[in-house]
Enzyme design. Sequence first.
Site, PDB file in Angstrom:
ATOM      1  N   SER A  53       0.839  -1.204   0.000  1.00 49.40           N
ATOM      2  CA  SER A  53       0.000   0.000   0.000  1.00 49.40           C
ATOM      3  C   SER A  53       0.871   1.249   0.000  1.00 49.40           C
ATOM      4  O   SER A  53       0.391   2.356  -0.220  1.00 49.40           O
ATOM      5  CB  SER A  53      -0.927   0.003   1.225  1.00 49.40           C
ATOM      6  OG  SER A  53      -0.204  -0.274   2.404  1.00 49.40           O
ATOM      7  N   ASP A  91       5.556  -7.178   2.430  1.00 50.03           N
ATOM      8  CA  ASP A  91       4.600  -7.546   1.385  1.00 50.03           C
ATOM      9  C   ASP A  91       5.360  -7.831   0.093  1.00 50.03           C
ATOM     10  O   ASP A  91       6.125  -6.987  -0.376  1.00 50.03           O
ATOM     11  CB  ASP A  91       3.664  -6.342   1.150  1.00 50.03           C
ATOM     12  CG  ASP A  91       2.220  -6.739   1.031  1.00 50.03           C
ATOM     13  OD1 ASP A  91       1.927  -7.939   1.027  1.00 50.03           O
ATOM     14  OD2 ASP A  91       1.383  -5.821   0.972  1.00 50.03           O
ATOM     15  N   LYS A 121       4.420 -11.559   3.128  1.00 53.10           N
ATOM     16  CA  LYS A 121       2.992 -11.752   2.866  1.00 53.10           C
ATOM     17  C   LYS A 121       2.787 -11.780   1.362  1.00 53.10           C
ATOM     18  O   LYS A 121       3.472 -11.050   0.634  1.00 53.10           O
ATOM     19  CB  LYS A 121       2.162 -10.611   3.469  1.00 53.10           C
ATOM     20  CG  LYS A 121       0.692 -10.674   3.100  1.00 53.10           C
ATOM     21  CD  LYS A 121      -0.144  -9.696   3.899  1.00 53.10           C
ATOM     22  CE  LYS A 121      -0.240  -8.320   3.289  1.00 53.10           C
ATOM     23  NZ  LYS A 121      -0.790  -8.263   1.921  1.00 53.10           N
ATOM     24  N   GLU A 123      -0.463 -12.312  -1.793  1.00 47.82           N
ATOM     25  CA  GLU A 123      -1.902 -12.357  -2.059  1.00 47.82           C
ATOM     26  C   GLU A 123      -2.263 -13.624  -2.835  1.00 47.82           C
ATOM     27  O   GLU A 123      -1.545 -14.006  -3.758  1.00 47.82           O
ATOM     28  CB  GLU A 123      -2.322 -11.116  -2.870  1.00 47.82           C
ATOM     29  CG  GLU A 123      -2.137  -9.828  -2.101  1.00 47.82           C
ATOM     30  CD  GLU A 123      -2.568  -8.585  -2.889  1.00 47.82           C
ATOM     31  OE1 GLU A 123      -3.128  -8.720  -3.998  1.00 47.82           O
ATOM     32  OE2 GLU A 123      -2.341  -7.476  -2.387  1.00 47.82           O
ATOM     33  N   GLU A 189      -9.348  -9.527   3.711  1.00 53.05           N
ATOM     34  CA  GLU A 189      -9.677  -8.131   3.362  1.00 53.05           C
ATOM     35  C   GLU A 189     -11.063  -8.064   2.710  1.00 53.05           C
ATOM     36  O   GLU A 189     -11.344  -8.764   1.735  1.00 53.05           O
ATOM     37  CB  GLU A 189      -8.602  -7.561   2.418  1.00 53.05           C
ATOM     38  CG  GLU A 189      -8.890  -6.107   2.023  1.00 53.05           C
ATOM     39  CD  GLU A 189      -7.698  -5.355   1.468  1.00 53.05           C
ATOM     40  OE1 GLU A 189      -6.577  -5.886   1.465  1.00 53.05           O
ATOM     41  OE2 GLU A 189      -7.900  -4.198   1.031  1.00 53.05           O
TER      42      GLU A 189
HETATM   43  O1  KIV Z   1      -0.508  -3.440   1.524  1.00 50.92           O
HETATM   44  C1  KIV Z   1      -1.168  -3.394   2.563  1.00 50.92           C
HETATM   45  O2  KIV Z   1      -1.157  -2.414   3.317  1.00 50.92           O
HETATM   46  C2  KIV Z   1      -1.990  -4.548   2.898  1.00 50.92           C
HETATM   47  C3  KIV Z   1      -2.954  -4.391   4.038  1.00 50.92           C
HETATM   48  C4  KIV Z   1      -4.105  -3.613   3.600  1.00 50.92           C
HETATM   49  C5  KIV Z   1      -3.328  -5.687   4.612  1.00 50.92           C
HETATM   50  O3  KIV Z   1      -1.904  -5.553   2.263  1.00 50.92           O
END
Ligand code: KIV
Length: 284
Positions: A53, A91, A121, A123, A189
């Site tokens: 994000s 991420d 993390k 997706e 989410e």
């Molecule tokens: O990128 C991010 O901030 C996220 C959160 C919204 C979980 O994946």
Amino acid sequence: MVSKVQERKKVTPVYLKDKKSKGEKISMLTAYDYSIAGVLDKSGIDTILVGDSLGNVILGYDTTAPVTMEEMLHHCKAVRRGVKYAFLIADMPFMSYHISIEESKRNAGRFVKESGCDAIKLEGGTNMADTVYSIVNIGIPVVGHIGYTPQTAGALDGVVQGKDVQTAQHLLDSALALEEAGACMIVLECVPELLAKLITESVNIPTIGIGAGVYCDGQVLVVNDMLGLFEKFVPKFVKQYATLYPLIEQAVKTYVKEVSAGEFPKQEHAYKIDETILMKLKKN
Ligand code: KIV
């Protein structure tokens, strides 16, 4: 009797799973820089996510799709330097884990080796189970992310996911597949609250909700949203715990006004020199 002050320990996946089993809620926020990461860590947050994000709230992209490995690593390194206790998750950006399992492992490894993150993390659900398994198998904890998946939002029908039997079943199957593949947590989410409850009760690993209601094992928000720093739009699921944007705007306006009027800096902001030194300077 003198009671011992409990020393705070570094948060681990085992600690987080233990919290779930005791019914204790897990807190997660995003961070993208050293200063904010330090405040979150000192305030007792369990886990920090360097979310992609950052593409939206830090780099000004319209979506998270353009975010690169190098951009993520740059911010992960800064956040790492501010965090002592929280479990730190990086991420994986779009296309860093989609080409092959080899490339996914190499990129996941970079987050641990080069930026010192504790976990990654990614997706996806059933479609990512093999990738999750392979990354977990080289000793890197993996957090799954299902429901609304911003990196592939173009392929989704709307924001809230799992509103009919077929898509709700797919989310439940995905959560189970991620758990079986060895994921240590799952972000849910924009999932209806009662479906998130069912998923949370169906897996033994913690679920972390964002727009997924109160029954998840924990909650995550984008820090810029919850601090009221991102003024473009506020999603329904965000609670603003502060409204910093107007405060910053007002502070900057006052600064501009004072600089223009010669009211800043004042004497107390200036460094001094002995006047005899000035007198000894040669005048042209
Ligand atoms: O990128 C991010 O901030 C996220 C959160 C919204 C979980 O994946």
